[in-house]
Scaffold this motif. Structure first.
Motif, PDB file in Angstrom:
ATOM      1  N   GLY A 107       0.816  -1.200   0.000  1.00 20.65           N
ATOM      2  CA  GLY A 107       0.000   0.000   0.000  1.00 20.65           C
ATOM      3  C   GLY A 107       0.849   1.249   0.000  1.00 20.65           C
ATOM      4  O   GLY A 107       1.991   1.257  -0.458  1.00 20.65           O
ATOM      5  N   ARG A 108       0.287   2.294   0.540  1.00 14.76           N
ATOM      6  CA  ARG A 108       0.970   3.578   0.574  1.00 14.76           C
ATOM      7  C   ARG A 108       0.734   4.198   1.933  1.00 14.76           C
ATOM      8  O   ARG A 108      -0.378   4.191   2.447  1.00 14.76           O
ATOM      9  N   VAL A 109       1.797   4.753   2.490  1.00 15.99           N
ATOM     10  CA  VAL A 109       1.722   5.491   3.744  1.00 15.99           C
ATOM     11  C   VAL A 109       2.281   6.877   3.474  1.00 15.99           C
ATOM     12  O   VAL A 109       3.386   7.018   2.942  1.00 15.99           O
ATOM     13  N   ARG A 110       1.500   7.870   3.817  1.00 10.81           N
ATOM     14  CA  ARG A 110       1.926   9.248   3.619  1.00 10.81           C
ATOM     15  C   ARG A 110       2.220   9.848   4.986  1.00 10.81           C
ATOM     16  O   ARG A 110       1.335  10.008   5.809  1.00 10.81           O
ATOM     17  N   VAL A 111       3.510  10.111   5.219  1.00 11.16           N
ATOM     18  CA  VAL A 111       3.991  10.571   6.520  1.00 11.16           C
ATOM     19  C   VAL A 111       4.378  12.037   6.421  1.00 11.16           C
ATOM     20  O   VAL A 111       5.223  12.415   5.605  1.00 11.16           O
ATOM     21  N   GLY A 112       3.758  12.835   7.244  1.00  8.24           N
ATOM     22  CA  GLY A 112       4.135  14.248   7.337  1.00  8.24           C
ATOM     23  C   GLY A 112       5.015  14.442   8.548  1.00  8.24           C
ATOM     24  O   GLY A 112       4.755  13.885   9.614  1.00  8.24           O
ATOM     25  N   CYS A 133       9.546  -3.822   3.968  1.00  5.38           N
ATOM     26  CA  CYS A 133       8.239  -3.893   3.309  1.00  5.38           C
ATOM     27  C   CYS A 133       8.317  -3.167   1.965  1.00  5.38           C
ATOM     28  O   CYS A 133       7.772  -2.063   1.807  1.00  5.38           O
ATOM     29  N   PRO A 134       8.977  -3.777   0.986  1.00  2.83           N
ATOM     30  CA  PRO A 134       9.189  -3.086  -0.289  1.00  2.83           C
ATOM     31  C   PRO A 134       7.910  -2.807  -1.084  1.00  2.83           C
ATOM     32  O   PRO A 134       7.932  -2.002  -2.005  1.00  2.83           O
ATOM     33  N   GLN A 135       6.809  -3.461  -0.723  1.00  2.00           N
ATOM     34  CA  GLN A 135       5.558  -3.223  -1.444  1.00  2.00           C
ATOM     35  C   GLN A 135       4.749  -2.077  -0.844  1.00  2.00           C
ATOM     36  O   GLN A 135       3.630  -1.827  -1.243  1.00  2.00           O
ATOM     37  N   VAL A 136       5.352  -1.377   0.125  1.00  2.00           N
ATOM     38  CA  VAL A 136       4.700  -0.213   0.709  1.00  2.00           C
ATOM     39  C   VAL A 136       5.441   1.026   0.217  1.00  2.00           C
ATOM     40  O   VAL A 136       6.647   1.150   0.402  1.00  2.00           O
ATOM     41  N   ASP A 137       4.706   1.901  -0.436  1.00  3.09           N
ATOM     42  CA  ASP A 137       5.279   3.180  -0.853  1.00  3.09           C
ATOM     43  C   ASP A 137       5.153   4.151   0.310  1.00  3.09           C
ATOM     44  O   ASP A 137       4.058   4.328   0.863  1.00  3.09           O
ATOM     45  N   ILE A 138       6.268   4.769   0.665  1.00  2.00           N
ATOM     46  CA  ILE A 138       6.246   5.759   1.740  1.00  2.00           C
ATOM     47  C   ILE A 138       6.481   7.121   1.112  1.00  2.00           C
ATOM     48  O   ILE A 138       7.508   7.356   0.484  1.00  2.00           O
ATOM     49  N   ASP A 139       5.494   7.974   1.260  1.00  2.00           N
ATOM     50  CA  ASP A 139       5.627   9.367   0.822  1.00  2.00           C
ATOM     51  C   ASP A 139       5.926  10.192   2.060  1.00  2.00           C
ATOM     52  O   ASP A 139       5.144  10.191   3.022  1.00  2.00           O
ATOM     53  N   MET A 140       7.049  10.881   2.047  1.00  2.00           N
ATOM     54  CA  MET A 140       7.415  11.730   3.179  1.00  2.00           C
ATOM     55  C   MET A 140       7.185  13.179   2.780  1.00  2.00           C
ATOM     56  O   MET A 140       7.710  13.642   1.768  1.00  2.00           O
ATOM     57  N   ILE A 141       6.361  13.860   3.570  1.00  2.00           N
ATOM     58  CA  ILE A 141       6.009  15.250   3.293  1.00  2.00           C
ATOM     59  C   ILE A 141       6.508  16.096   4.459  1.00  2.00           C
ATOM     60  O   ILE A 141       6.100  15.887   5.599  1.00  2.00           O
ATOM     61  N   GLU A 142       7.392  17.000   4.148  1.00  2.00           N
ATOM     62  CA  GLU A 142       7.953  17.878   5.169  1.00  2.00           C
ATOM     63  C   GLU A 142       7.171  19.188   5.176  1.00  2.00           C
ATOM     64  O   GLU A 142       6.785  19.692   4.123  1.00  2.00           O
TER      65      GLU A 142
END
Length: 169
Positions: A107-112, A133-142
């Motif tokens: 899945g995808r996790v969007r971390v601010g 967990c290579p099948q998890v997209d991590i979007d990091m938002i600063e």
């Protein structure tokens, strides 16, 4: 009683069967025997046989030619079993995907996060998670605490990691 070949009458009610019924029929076709299929599925042969008979009655065709040497799919049965296999594969894939997403494996996790946390343990922890967990997209938002709170409130990110007081969400 299952309809004979050539009987084109249409039932007034839709077929009723379960995924178990489909699994039983596919197992019987694969093994060529109700007995071996029942053993493989760890059910009583009588249970498997009864479920397959009910399935045949429900869909209105004979799926198998039965003999003392075992069972063999009829022409109509082969077509039905082909579709049944596809359905079972799709259901299994559905469950696997849902369970993986539920565990956070895909899945995808969007971390601010606040800029003061962009280095060090947080980055290392997220990178380690990405490797595990290579099948998890991590979007990091600063961003600032105020901007991150607004993004979280609007559903644009899933989690905020910030130090100090954060604005109410």
């Amino acid at each position: 009683m299952a309809r004979e070949r050539g009987d084109t009458s249409i039932s007034s009610r839709p077929p009723a069967f379960t995924l178990h019924d489909l699994r039983y029929a596919v197992a019987a076709a694969d093994s060529g025997s109700f007995r071996r299929a029942a053993e493989a599925l760890r059910v009583q042969q009588s249970t498997l046989s009864r479920c397959i008979r009910q399935l045949e009655d429900s869909v209105g065709i004979s799926l198998f030619d039965r003999s003392s040497g075992g069972v063999r799919a009829t022409r109509a049965g082969r077509a039905f079993l082909h579709s049944a296999r596809n359905i079972l594969e799709q259901v299994d894939a559905l469950l696997t995907t849902a369970q993986s997403i539920g565990r956070g494996d895909v899945g995808r996790v969007r971390v601010g996060f606040h800029s003061s946390l962009s280095a060090g343990a947080l980055r290392a922890t997220l990178l380690d998670y990405s490797r595990r967990c290579p099948q998890v997209d991590i979007d990091m938002i600063e961003g600032s605490r105020t901007r991150l709170a607004a993004l979280l409130r609007d559903g644009a990110i899933d989690i905020v990691i910030a130090t100090g007081e954060t604005p109410p969400i």
